[in-house]
Design a protein around this motif. Structure first.
Motif, PDB file in Angstrom:
ATOM      1  N   LYS A 163       0.828  -1.212   0.000  1.00  0.00           N
ATOM      2  CA  LYS A 163       0.000   0.000   0.000  1.00  0.00           C
ATOM      3  C   LYS A 163       0.861   1.260   0.000  1.00  0.00           C
ATOM      4  N   HIS A 164       1.999   1.214   0.698  1.00  0.00           N
ATOM      5  CA  HIS A 164       2.898   2.367   0.732  1.00  0.00           C
ATOM      6  C   HIS A 164       3.518   2.603  -0.650  1.00  0.00           C
ATOM      7  N   LEU A 165       3.963   1.536  -1.282  1.00  0.00           N
ATOM      8  CA  LEU A 165       4.637   1.674  -2.576  1.00  0.00           C
ATOM      9  C   LEU A 165       3.681   2.121  -3.673  1.00  0.00           C
ATOM     10  N   GLU A 166       2.415   1.725  -3.587  1.00  0.00           N
ATOM     11  CA  GLU A 166       1.478   2.070  -4.658  1.00  0.00           C
ATOM     12  C   GLU A 166       1.146   3.564  -4.696  1.00  0.00           C
ATOM     13  N   LYS A 167       1.445   4.265  -3.608  1.00  0.00           N
ATOM     14  CA  LYS A 167       1.164   5.703  -3.582  1.00  0.00           C
ATOM     15  C   LYS A 167       1.966   6.454  -4.630  1.00  0.00           C
ATOM     16  N   ASP A 168       3.169   5.971  -4.908  1.00  0.00           N
ATOM     17  CA  ASP A 168       4.040   6.665  -5.861  1.00  0.00           C
ATOM     18  C   ASP A 168       4.303   5.831  -7.105  1.00  0.00           C
ATOM     19  N   ASN A 169       3.503   4.788  -7.302  1.00  0.00           N
ATOM     20  CA  ASN A 169       3.711   3.917  -8.452  1.00  0.00           C
ATOM     21  C   ASN A 169       2.357   3.569  -9.040  1.00  0.00           C
ATOM     22  N   ALA A 170       1.973   4.280 -10.112  1.00  0.00           N
ATOM     23  CA  ALA A 170       0.651   4.098 -10.702  1.00  0.00           C
ATOM     24  C   ALA A 170       0.476   2.687 -11.254  1.00  0.00           C
ATOM     25  N   GLU A 171       1.549   2.113 -11.781  1.00  0.00           N
ATOM     26  CA  GLU A 171       1.462   0.769 -12.335  1.00  0.00           C
ATOM     27  C   GLU A 171       1.184  -0.254 -11.238  1.00  0.00           C
ATOM     28  N   LEU A 172       1.862  -0.116 -10.099  1.00  0.00           N
ATOM     29  CA  LEU A 172       1.616  -1.010  -8.971  1.00  0.00           C
ATOM     30  C   LEU A 172       0.219  -0.787  -8.402  1.00  0.00           C
ATOM     31  N   ALA A 173      -0.214   0.466  -8.339  1.00  0.00           N
ATOM     32  CA  ALA A 173      -1.559   0.764  -7.832  1.00  0.00           C
ATOM     33  C   ALA A 173      -2.611   0.079  -8.691  1.00  0.00           C
ATOM     34  N   ALA A 174      -2.412   0.098 -10.013  1.00  0.00           N
ATOM     35  CA  ALA A 174      -3.357  -0.558 -10.918  1.00  0.00           C
ATOM     36  C   ALA A 174      -3.325  -2.072 -10.731  1.00  0.00           C
ATOM     37  N   PHE A 175      -2.110  -2.619 -10.530  1.00  0.00           N
ATOM     38  CA  PHE A 175      -1.983  -4.059 -10.303  1.00  0.00           C
ATOM     39  C   PHE A 175      -2.708  -4.462  -9.017  1.00  0.00           C
ATOM     40  N   ASN A 176      -2.492  -3.714  -7.942  1.00  0.00           N
ATOM     41  CA  ASN A 176      -3.137  -4.017  -6.659  1.00  0.00           C
ATOM     42  C   ASN A 176      -4.661  -3.909  -6.777  1.00  0.00           C
ATOM     43  N   ALA A 177      -5.113  -2.878  -7.493  1.00  0.00           N
ATOM     44  CA  ALA A 177      -6.558  -2.697  -7.658  1.00  0.00           C
ATOM     45  C   ALA A 177      -7.162  -3.878  -8.412  1.00  0.00           C
ATOM     46  N   ASP A 178      -6.441  -4.378  -9.397  1.00  0.00           N
ATOM     47  CA  ASP A 178      -6.925  -5.534 -10.155  1.00  0.00           C
ATOM     48  C   ASP A 178      -6.973  -6.779  -9.264  1.00  0.00           C
ATOM     49  N   CYS A 179      -5.952  -6.939  -8.417  1.00  0.00           N
ATOM     50  CA  CYS A 179      -5.930  -8.087  -7.493  1.00  0.00           C
ATOM     51  C   CYS A 179      -7.112  -8.047  -6.535  1.00  0.00           C
ATOM     52  N   ARG A 180      -7.503  -6.864  -6.117  1.00  0.00           N
ATOM     53  CA  ARG A 180      -8.567  -6.733  -5.127  1.00  0.00           C
ATOM     54  C   ARG A 180      -9.948  -7.004  -5.695  1.00  0.00           C
ATOM     55  N   LYS A 181     -10.031  -7.203  -7.010  1.00  0.00           N
ATOM     56  CA  LYS A 181     -11.315  -7.556  -7.605  1.00  0.00           C
ATOM     57  C   LYS A 181     -11.667  -9.008  -7.347  1.00  0.00           C
ATOM     58  N   GLY A 182     -10.688  -9.803  -6.947  1.00  0.00           N
ATOM     59  CA  GLY A 182     -10.937 -11.218  -6.679  1.00  0.00           C
ATOM     60  C   GLY A 182     -11.417 -11.437  -5.267  1.00  0.00           C
ATOM     61  N   GLY A 183     -11.950 -12.635  -5.004  1.00  0.00           N
ATOM     62  CA  GLY A 183     -12.439 -12.968  -3.675  1.00  0.00           C
ATOM     63  C   GLY A 183     -11.298 -13.243  -2.709  1.00  0.00           C
TER      64      GLY A 183
END
Length: 516
Positions: A271-291
């Motif tokens: 969560k800390h790293l995604e603040k300054d990394n749009a690509e990681l933020a998008a990856f994390n957001a995609d992961c959170r779509k799963g159960g």
């Protein structure tokens, strides 16, 4: 013998039973007591052959015990809270209460002609305030005893029903009622602290002599007791506050085959790293779509994101491992971080081959070596049996062949002696998240006060009943979200502690609480 004519005989004798109260349970000390209870039906509006089968079996038992001189209590009720009633209200413009009680009346009229030996005078529904008032009192007792608490947690979120779902309510990654793709979302939730009972639950399985062995094994796996090693990798050039990554592993004997470190998309570092990394933020957001279920994560394609960070191996400071955010790691089991050993875990091996990471075996079978292909040479991952002997290739101190369990114990002992973590026992069983963001459920009996914080309601004020407006103008069930958040007056109340203006908790309890 005259022909059995149900249209004549059944009404005749059912009327006799009702008039004489044949199946009404009465307190009596001169007979042994016997209690027969089948699973309560959900008031869907119609019974089906499954209901007939279920209650026929209970009826046979109840009638047999009655005939053998027992004082039998055989009641009927309805497990009546839940999203279907609210969804029906949204679809029809009606009210969940009206829909539910109308369906109960219909189902009772369908069930009574079947002639079951039920004590209908004791019938109730879990949506009766008299019932859920007792449920609220139990909640307050558990809260006082420290068995209920509130915390932020990653949950299954149904974006259509707009509520939290239990793992059992997620089927193939979709909400059991809406069919929508479930997302992972962090919310403040109420929990029952059932994990405190993990050992007791596990031990109690040994007392269930009449249970099928496979069912007891399933229960034991659900509780999931494991002994492993908890330790930390030191990070290299990581952001402030993240100088270590804590890891829990049940296979510390494979530590010399470590290839990478994986962290959950919900890990604080991710969560800390995604603040300054749009690509990681998008990856994390995609992961959170799963159960959040292990089944959903197991079936999903394994994906990783190289954070660019590295950690040092605890036994060789020159040995650096890459840190990946991985979509198959849960934050609420262990520490939310793992080390990957591709040679001895097929999931890790698939991941390593996908991202071109090294593979290093730490052991192989103790026998049958001629037919064995090491994973680094193209073979599958070798998952070591815990009770059979294995041959060490790259262990901690040149161990000889021993069983997997012996190797695990030796690895924990070696790591502890060398200051690398400590052995711990963990359970897979997680605390029960009971918060649901909906109207048609048992209100959680606490209030939120600016001065006093979260305050339990006084028992003399129970039940905290759901608001019901006759003309249907106070709540619009056609609007997504929790209707209790939008009610003009119910949410506002006085603090039970200081008397100042406060607000009620608008989450209601999971329907599984009602039926438990």
């Amino acid at each position: 013998m005259s022909r059995y004519d149900p249209s004549v005989i059944e009404p005749k004798w059912q009327a006799v039973w009702e008039e004489s109260e044949t199946f009404c349970a009465v307190r009596s000390d001169d007979k042994p007591k016997y209690y027969v209870l089948e699973m309560f039906p959900y008031p869907s509006g119609r019974i089906h052959i499954g209901h007939v089968r279920n209650y026929t079996m209970g009826d046979v038992i109840a009638r047999y015990k009655l005939s053998t001189g027992h004082n039998v209590l055989h009641p009927m009720g309805f497990d009546a809270f839940g999203m279907p009633a609210e969804n029906a209200a949204m679809a029809s413009g009606g009210h969940p209460k009206d829909w539910t009680y109308s369906n109960i009346d219909t189902m009772v009229s369908q069930m009574k002609p079947l002639g079951f030996g039920l004590d209908w005078s004791r019938m109730f529904a879990t949506c009766d305030p008299e019932y859920y008032g007792q449920q609220q009192a139990l909640f307050l007792d558990m809260l006082e005893s420290g068995l209920v608490y509130r915390k932020n947690a990653v949950v299954n979120w149904d974006p259509v029903d707009m509520t939290v779902l239990a793992n059992e309510q997620v089927i193939d990654g979709k909400g059991w009622r809406s069919g929508a793709e479930v997302e992972r979302r962090e919310l403040t939730q109420w929990f029952f602290k059932i994990s405190d009972m993990s050992e007791e639950l596990l031990d109690a399985l040994d007392t269930l002599d009449d249970w099928p062995a496979k069912v007891k094994l399933m229960q034991a796996n659900w509780i999931g007791k494991s002994r492993g090693l908890q330790f930390a990798f030191s990070t290299i050039d990581a952001p402030d506050g993240f100088d270590r990554i804590e890891v829990y592993t049940t296979r510390p004997d494979t530590l010399m085959g470590a290839s990478f470190v994986g962290i959950s998309p919900d890990h604080p570092l991710a969560k800390h790293l995604e603040k300054d990394n749009a690509e990681l933020a998008a990856f994390n957001a995609d992961c959170r779509k799963g159960g959040t279920t292990e089944e959903a994560l197991e079936k999903a394609e394994k994906k990783g994101f190289d954070t660019g960070l590295r950690v040092r191996h605890p036994f060789d400071t020159a040995w650096e491992l890459p840190v990946y955010v991985a979509n198959f790691i849960l934050m609420d089991y262990g520490t939310g971080a793992i080390f990957g050993c591709p040679a001895h875990d097929q999931r890790d091996l698939d991941f390593a081959r996908k991202y071109d990471l090294p593979v290093q075996s730490t052991y192989a079978p103790a026998a049958g070596e001629d037919a064995f292909v090491l994973p680094e040479d193209g073979g599958p991952a070798y998952v070591p049996p815990k009770t059979e002997a294995v041959r060490y290739i790259k262990g901690f101190a040149g161990e000889e062949a021993q069983t997997g369990n012996e190797g695990i114990d030796a690895a924990i002992d070696f790591c502890e002696k060398n200051g690398v973590g400590h052995g711990v026992t963990k359970f897979r069983l997680r605390d029960w998240g009971l918060s649901r963001q909906r109207y048609w459920g048992c209100p959680i009996p606490v209030v939120h006060c600016d001065a006093c914080g979260v305050v339990p309601e006084k028992k003399e004020n129970l039940p905290i009943a759901l608001p019901y407006d006759e003309d249907g103008t106070a709540i619009d069930f056609g609007v997504p979200g929790n209707p209790l958040d939008r009610h003009p007056s119910w949410r506002n109340c006085a603090c039970p502690s200081c008397g100042q203006p406060a607000t009620r908790e608008t989450d209601t309890m999971d329907t599984f609480v009602d039926s438990s």
